[in-house]
Design an enzyme around this catalytic site. Sequence first.
Site, short mmCIF file in Angstrom:
data_model
loop_
_atom_site.label_atom_id
_atom_site.label_comp_id
_atom_site.label_asym_id
_atom_site.label_seq_id
_atom_site.Cartn_x
_atom_site.Cartn_y
_atom_site.Cartn_z
N TRP A 158 0.83 -1.21 0.00
CA TRP A 158 0.00 0.00 0.00
C TRP A 158 0.86 1.25 0.00
O TRP A 158 0.57 2.20 -0.73
CB TRP A 158 -0.99 -0.01 1.16
CG TRP A 158 -2.05 -1.05 0.96
CD1 TRP A 158 -2.28 -2.15 1.74
CD2 TRP A 158 -3.02 -1.11 -0.10
NE1 TRP A 158 -3.32 -2.88 1.21
CE2 TRP A 158 -3.79 -2.26 0.09
CE3 TRP A 158 -3.30 -0.29 -1.21
CZ2 TRP A 158 -4.83 -2.64 -0.77
CZ3 TRP A 158 -4.32 -0.66 -2.07
CH2 TRP A 158 -5.08 -1.81 -1.85
N ASP B 160 -1.90 6.62 6.17
CA ASP B 160 -2.96 5.78 5.60
C ASP B 160 -3.34 4.75 6.66
O ASP B 160 -2.74 3.69 6.76
CB ASP B 160 -2.44 5.09 4.33
CG ASP B 160 -3.44 4.07 3.78
OD1 ASP B 160 -4.56 3.96 4.33
OD2 ASP B 160 -3.08 3.39 2.79
N LYS C 258 -12.31 -1.75 6.40
CA LYS C 258 -11.55 -2.68 7.24
C LYS C 258 -12.07 -2.61 8.68
O LYS C 258 -12.69 -3.52 9.18
CB LYS C 258 -10.05 -2.35 7.23
CG LYS C 258 -9.44 -2.04 5.85
CD LYS C 258 -9.40 -3.18 4.91
CE LYS C 258 -9.03 -2.97 3.47
NZ LYS C 258 -7.93 -2.17 3.07
C1 LIG Z 1 -7.40 -1.66 1.75
C2 LIG Z 1 -6.34 -0.63 1.82
C3 LIG Z 1 -6.23 0.39 0.85
C4 LIG Z 1 -7.12 0.47 -0.35
O1 LIG Z 1 -8.40 0.88 -0.02
P1 LIG Z 1 -9.47 1.17 -1.18
O2 LIG Z 1 -10.63 1.70 -0.40
O3 LIG Z 1 -9.74 -0.12 -1.87
O4 LIG Z 1 -8.88 2.16 -2.10
C5 LIG Z 1 -5.23 1.33 1.01
N1 LIG Z 1 -4.39 1.28 2.05
C6 LIG Z 1 -4.47 0.33 3.00
C7 LIG Z 1 -3.50 0.32 4.15
C8 LIG Z 1 -5.44 -0.66 2.91
O5 LIG Z 1 -5.52 -1.62 3.85
#
Ligand SMILES: *Cc1c(COP(=O)(O)O)cnc(C)c1O
Length: 363
Positions: A103, A174, A198
């Site tokens: 990511w 993030d 998540k």
């Molecule tokens: C799942 C995830 C993403 C991507 O999320 P989307 O909503 O599909 O764009 C980005 N960063 C992390 C750390 C993630 O776990």
Amino acid sequence: MKKHWPPYNFSAGPAMLPKQVMEQAQSEFTDWRGKGLSVLDFSHRGTDFTEIAEKAEADLRQLLNIPKNYRVLFAAGGASFQFAMVPMNCLRNRAVYVDTGIWGSKAIKEAKQFGQVDVVNALSERDGLQAILPESEWGIEQGFDYLHFTPNETIGGVEFSDAPVVGRGQLIADMSSNILSRKINVEDYAVIYAGAQKNIGPAGLTILIVRDDIIQQPAAQSAPSLMRYSTLAESGSMYNTPPTYSWYLAGLVFDWLIKQGGVDVMEQRANERSQKLYQFIDKRSFYANPIHPSARSRMNIPFTLADESLNARFLEQAEMAGLHYLKGHRSVGGMRASLYNAMPVAGVDALIEFMVEFERTHG
Ligand SMILES: *Cc1c(COP(=O)(O)O)cnc(C)c1O
């Protein structure tokens, strides 16, 4: 395998919601509080949705102790959308990106289109396992606009135990896969963003926590209106129609979190769930986890079988036993158990019981 558990969902995302939240959503689905209408068809500017929206924000502020000089924004587009929005709004001269997995790498690739990005490859090896390189070895040149990092790498299963010290106050995180699972000091950050699917709930919604001075600074000239933090902030996240139902569901999750005892309780449970599974894996040569204890994720636990030819059978039998979505990410292979806030400790106990039995019959 004879035994069957209540279904447990170990998916990395979209992930399980708390059962009480789903039941509440179900009971209100066609008739919200005697109104005779569903939240799905409320106007986002009506008083009912305004009440829902404001309560969700207030609850999140309470849960994370968000200071007054930070705005909470509810955006569409998922966390990946922020990979572009962050540099469009915050990258003037130079940014530092700390890479600890897939990511982080994706965020870097996007940011490079907008300006100078110094990359710290912070995934290193310690005792034959993967670890996070100590900050003293990052070799960062001061004077950057912000430092971006990924507190929990969902795919690799690598988590920071605390925010980096360098760049505190200028951190952009993030937090998609570990938000609300441990106490944080919001003031360490300029921007926090998290895809909701998540630890919060429905996919497609992104929660942003942005400090006022970041909102006030001009975005890149070419930035579309909807990709400017200022547009979202000035319109109360309603410049266009926001993902209203997802916002409502996120609000139900925040309410549930407060009733459970808040982030402190989530942190204790996350520690308990993950420690149980790591301790079990570490005792067995039949199973292995590739991450050094100092960097192990409490949310996503990848593991492998000593005999990889048993992978398909493991997954098939787990599914049949009621333990779902344990397949590892396609780039890593093996298995991955995601243990977000909504996962009861009993789900981990079930998984361990299954793993004991699988080893007994295949080891
Ligand atoms: C799942 C995830 C993403 C991507 O999320 P989307 O909503 O599909 O764009 C980005 N960063 C992390 C750390 C993630 O776990």
